[in-house]
Design a protein around this motif. Sequence first.
Motif, PDB file in Angstrom:
ATOM      1  N   GLU A  26     -28.753  -6.991  -9.336  1.00  0.00           N
ATOM      2  CA  GLU A  26     -29.904  -7.059  -8.431  1.00  0.00           C
ATOM      3  C   GLU A  26     -29.925  -8.431  -7.777  1.00  0.00           C
ATOM      4  N   GLN A  37     -21.969  -1.048  -2.838  1.00  0.00           N
ATOM      5  CA  GLN A  37     -23.288  -1.333  -2.277  1.00  0.00           C
ATOM      6  C   GLN A  37     -23.521  -0.364  -1.120  1.00  0.00           C
ATOM      7  N   ASP A  80     -28.539  -5.362   1.024  1.00  0.00           N
ATOM      8  CA  ASP A  80     -29.715  -5.659   0.202  1.00  0.00           C
ATOM      9  C   ASP A  80     -29.984  -4.648  -0.905  1.00  0.00           C
ATOM     10  N   ALA A  81     -29.218  -3.553  -0.951  1.00  0.00           N
ATOM     11  CA  ALA A  81     -29.336  -2.649  -2.096  1.00  0.00           C
ATOM     12  C   ALA A  81     -28.669  -3.312  -3.295  1.00  0.00           C
TER      13      ALA A  81
END
Length: 287
Positions: free
Chosen positions: A5, A48, A52-53
């Motif tokens: 994350e 990914q 931003d994931a």
Amino acid sequence: MPSLEFSHPFDLAATLASGQIFHWENPEPGTFVGLIGEHGDHPAILHQPAPDAPVAIHHGDPHTIAHYLGHHHDLPSIQATFPQDAHIAAALAWSPGLRILSQPRWECTATFITSSMKNIPAIRKMSIALRQRFGKEIQIGSHTLHTYPTPETLAAVGETALRQCGLGYRATSLASAAESIASGQVDLAAPAHAQDLETARAHLTQLRGVGPKVADCVLLFAYARHDAFPIDVWVERIILQLYLAKKHKKNRTPAKIREFADTYFGPNRGYAQQFLFHHARHHLTKK
DNA sequence: CTCCAGGTCTCAT
DNA sequence: ATGAGACATGGA
């Protein structure tokens, strides 16, 4: 399956396509396969789905991957040190999640020695050829990867073999640099201990084929020296066209461009440079 | 076919 | 310090 994350913007695809690394494979959208770690022999398969994931780790050690990807970089704080102008703003908007990697020292040094007067697709091609001919094979799932050949290996195979990988005149430099490292004459640990940028640069420029531009790339991409500001043809274009356009000829010389870069873009100017470079390659005209 | 590419090195002012 | 040429190869 473990995943990484990011609390700040991160764009894996943009990062791997921004001209700082040349060997990653992209077998399907969002999935990337490459070799990382201190010696570049640690396989990683990452996915990914969108910028931003979270980054799903299909294979590899999360800690090693996090370090390589600059997971700990506080991007908003870094970007806050950039000058606030329209060109920086446009570059940040174009790829907000672009990060500087932490690459293996020799791999980074060697690939940028081969980069002179070559476009990015050609650099990738030479790099892959060297890996496939002289690197160690690593099987991971259905993928066959090859490590970047060590200085010892490249010194042993010699210049002629390197020319057969399409290196041209760069073969002389790479063979010489490999010999310097393999013999212990130059130590790639030394730049990491150098206090100031000039000293770090001086260690690297002992190597054949490493001038100021390549040294700055290596310091930025393999030593986390985010104050190292590589000036290549693209960055020169950016500064001349966007920042020094109206200046008199006398203030548009290489020395003046360097002086401007080192004073204007702040303590994380290398990071700023990468945003500008990536943006320019997609938007700036060659003049 | 021509142009140019994430430069460096050497040798000339 | 600053400038001009040479350098090998392949992508566009």
